[in-house]
Design an enzyme around this catalytic site. Structure first.
Site, PDB file in Angstrom:
ATOM      1  CG  HIS A 244      43.032  34.571  49.075  1.00 60.71           C
ATOM      2  ND1 HIS A 244      44.096  33.825  48.625  1.00 60.71           N
ATOM      3  CD2 HIS A 244      42.077  33.658  49.426  1.00 60.71           C
ATOM      4  CE1 HIS A 244      43.797  32.532  48.678  1.00 60.71           C
ATOM      5  NE2 HIS A 244      42.582  32.408  49.172  1.00 60.71           N
ATOM      6  CE  LYS A 330      34.123  30.663  53.173  1.00 62.00           C
ATOM      7  NZ  LYS A 330      34.671  30.580  51.844  1.00 62.00           N
TER       8      LYS A 330
HETATM    9  C1  BG6 Z   1      40.156  29.805  49.398  1.00 58.26           C
HETATM   10  C2  BG6 Z   1      39.438  29.811  50.717  1.00 58.26           C
HETATM   11  O1  BG6 Z   1      41.520  30.019  49.574  1.00 58.26           O
HETATM   12  O2  BG6 Z   1      39.612  30.831  48.572  1.00 58.26           O
HETATM   13  C3  BG6 Z   1      37.953  29.610  50.508  1.00 58.26           C
HETATM   14  O3  BG6 Z   1      39.938  28.783  51.531  1.00 58.26           O
HETATM   15  C4  BG6 Z   1      37.405  30.625  49.531  1.00 58.26           C
HETATM   16  O4  BG6 Z   1      37.247  29.696  51.726  1.00 58.26           O
HETATM   17  C5  BG6 Z   1      38.243  30.658  48.260  1.00 58.26           C
HETATM   18  O5  BG6 Z   1      36.081  30.262  49.229  1.00 58.26           O
HETATM   19  C6  BG6 Z   1      37.829  31.812  47.388  1.00 58.26           C
HETATM   20  O6  BG6 Z   1      38.467  31.733  46.150  1.00 58.26           O
HETATM   21  P1  BG6 Z   1      37.845  32.371  44.851  1.00 58.26           P
HETATM   22  O7  BG6 Z   1      38.868  32.166  43.803  1.00 58.26           O
HETATM   23  O8  BG6 Z   1      36.568  31.626  44.584  1.00 58.26           O
HETATM   24  O9  BG6 Z   1      37.577  33.811  45.162  1.00 58.26           O
END
Ligand code: BG6
Length: 496
Positions: A244, A330
């Site tokens: 991400h 987190k």
């Molecule tokens: C996921 C991770 O890919 O993305 C998670 O494995 C994380 O740990 C999540 O919580 C976050 O996604 P978003 O869309 O809620 O920011």
């Protein structure tokens, strides 16, 4: 794109992802009239009749997306959902699935195989799809296609990602493969390209001559929750950075593609990642929130980081010397994903300021989520003062501007693109491998030094103090402008 109907075959259909994300996304597309004529088949080891499966999915809509439910059109939508029990490791069951597909498809159809399964089964599932002849497609643009969607995590390091790519390429050609990174499906992440390349005024200052630094924050307030078993082996760099954060980084820093074509865009994203200078441990901070080791599924003496901050450089003409600061964690104070582009201060200040260092520079903030929008901070003279000024915000917010529009969820967007056979928002094999190549050495050096390196932070804070120091060392600080509104007024910079 061709005009055949589509069959969507979901592996891992009894799981959370199918109920929580995939079916609500497909149902939304159906309601918007964006789902072509389709058959949806779920398969997993659980026992369901077609009706029980439909009820199970309806339960998911009621729980996760209740405001979208209209019983009458749900019944219509659900008519085309079927279930076949099957074991991922049994080649025989894939042959039975192939028969089911033939029975249910009334016309030649495109097929989307969605692997919503544990990554431990990816290799076997792909090989079995191949053995059952399910990957085979005829040549020609109008022939029905067979595409496979692969969820994250895509490998746990470079080697395992390469092995997975190899297995996949023995069965599917690269243009049949859709690797998901749901951040690419977020409306605001896609908007980065429109903001940069559908306007003229930003791109000329989008480089080392005007930009002081760029920051990317992906903060989460949730803790590891029920995913501790997976998370404790993965940690923050694998879970969030390799995918991400690097995708956001590539969108904000890449060169302009020549066209909106999938390969043109993906080439630029990969080129950008390839220009990242080797990451250094001394430019990074690893953190773990207090109490992490008490969570179910976490080793009592776990050194897995739940927070990371890194400083990196991009060695190309545009970005030479500009620091990029990335952080994610987190159990932080609030959920917020934001990219800030901090511009350099004016080269000469003619105003007699008592402390010119206090002047807030121009900052452009791209609020990815929540309260999606864009802010531009600039200086304004304080009324009725001689030379006092204050940084004020020019704001654009989707909710206000597009009249309360509900932004489509990332999965809705991605499924819509996958159904249309457009891979732009999916990751190519070279993109995945490059990202692992960058992050692997840092993960390794963190693991080698985990006893001395891991900082602790309080849940509900903004992460460890060391992450603040990473920027203070450069005379910088983390910036957050999105979602703060009036409760965070910039201080006045006073004239003499
Ligand atoms: C996921 C991770 O890919 O993305 C998670 O494995 C994380 O740990 C999540 O919580 C976050 O996604 P978003 O869309 O809620 O920011």
């Amino acid at each position: 794109m061709n005009s055949h109907p589509i069959t969507i075959l979901i592996f891992g259909a009894s799981g959370d992802l199918t109920q929580r994300k995939l079916i609500p996304a497909l149902y939304n597309l159906y309601q918007k009239d964006r789902l072509p004529e389709s058959v949806i088949i779920g398969t997993s080891r659980s026992e369901f009749t077609h009706d029980q499966f439909r009820k199970h999915l309806l339960q998911g809509i009621k729980e996760y997306s209740p405001d979208t439910l209209k019983q009458s059109n749900w019944d219509e939508f659900a008519q085309n959902i079927y279930y076949r029990r099957g074991n991922l490791t049994s080649a025989e069951d894939y042959k039975k699935l192939a028969d089911t597909l033939k029975e249910l498809e009334e016309k030649p159809s495109n097929r989307l195989y969605y692997l919503a399964i544990s990554p431990d089964f990816y290799h076997e599932a792909i090989q079995n799809l191949g053995k059952a002849g399910l990957a085979r497609q005829d040549l020609g643009k109008s022939a029905p296609w067979r595409h496979v969607v692969v969820e994250k995590p895509y490998g746990k390091d470079l080697q395992s990602a390469q092995e997975l790519n190899e297995t996949i390429h023995q069965v599917f050609s690269e243009d049949q493969v859709y690797r998901i990174d749901h951040y690419l499906g977020k409306e605001t992440a896609q908007n980065i390209l429109f903001f940069r390349f559908a306007n003229t005024i930003f791109e000329p200052v989008w480089d080392r001559r005007y930009v002081d630094n760029i920051q990317i924050t992906v903060a989460e307030s949730v803790d590891v929750g029920h995913r501790a078993g997976y998370y404790d082996k993965a940690g923050i760099l694998r879970d969030m950075f390799q995918n991400h954060l690097f995708q956001l980084l590539s969108l904000v820093a890449m060169e302009a593609p020549a066209s909106f074509d999938a390969d043109a865009i993906r080439n630029e994203r990969v080129k950008l990642l390839q220009s990242i200078r080797t990451l250094r441990r001394e430019n990074s901070v690893a953190g773990q929130y207090l109490g992490y080791c008490d969570a179910d599924g976490v080793a009592k003496n776990s050194r897995t980081p739940t927070y990371a901050a890194i400083k990196l450089y991009i060695d190309n003409w545009r970005w030479k010397g500009v620091p990029f600061y990335l952080r994610s964690g987190k159990s932080l104070q609030r959920k917020a994903t934001e990219i800030t582009i901090e511009f350099q201060k004016p080269p000469h200040l003619m105003f007699g300021l008592s402390n010119p260092d206090e002047l807030t520079p121009n900052i452009l903030s791209i609020c990815i989520q929540p309260d999606e929008g864009i802010h531009l901070k600039f200086q304004a003279k304080e009324p009725d003062s001689e030379q006092n000024m204050r940084a004020v915000d020019m704001e654009f917010h989707y909710q206000r501007f597009f009249d309360g529009v509900k932004l489509p969820g990332a999965y809705e967007r991605l499924l819509s693109e996958a159904i249309a056979g457009d891979p732009s928002l999916f990751t190519r094999s070279d993109g995945i491998e490059t990202a692992w190549q960058i992050i692997d050495p840092l993960i390794q050096s963190w693991e080698d030094h985990s006893t001395e390196d891991l900082s602790v932070y309080d849940p509900g804070s903004w992460g460890p103090e060391e992450a603040e120091n990473l920027l203070l060392r450069d005379g910088q600080r983390w910036r957050m402008n999105c979602g703060l509104h009036d409760d965070c007024v910039e201080p006045i910079t006073k004239g003499k």
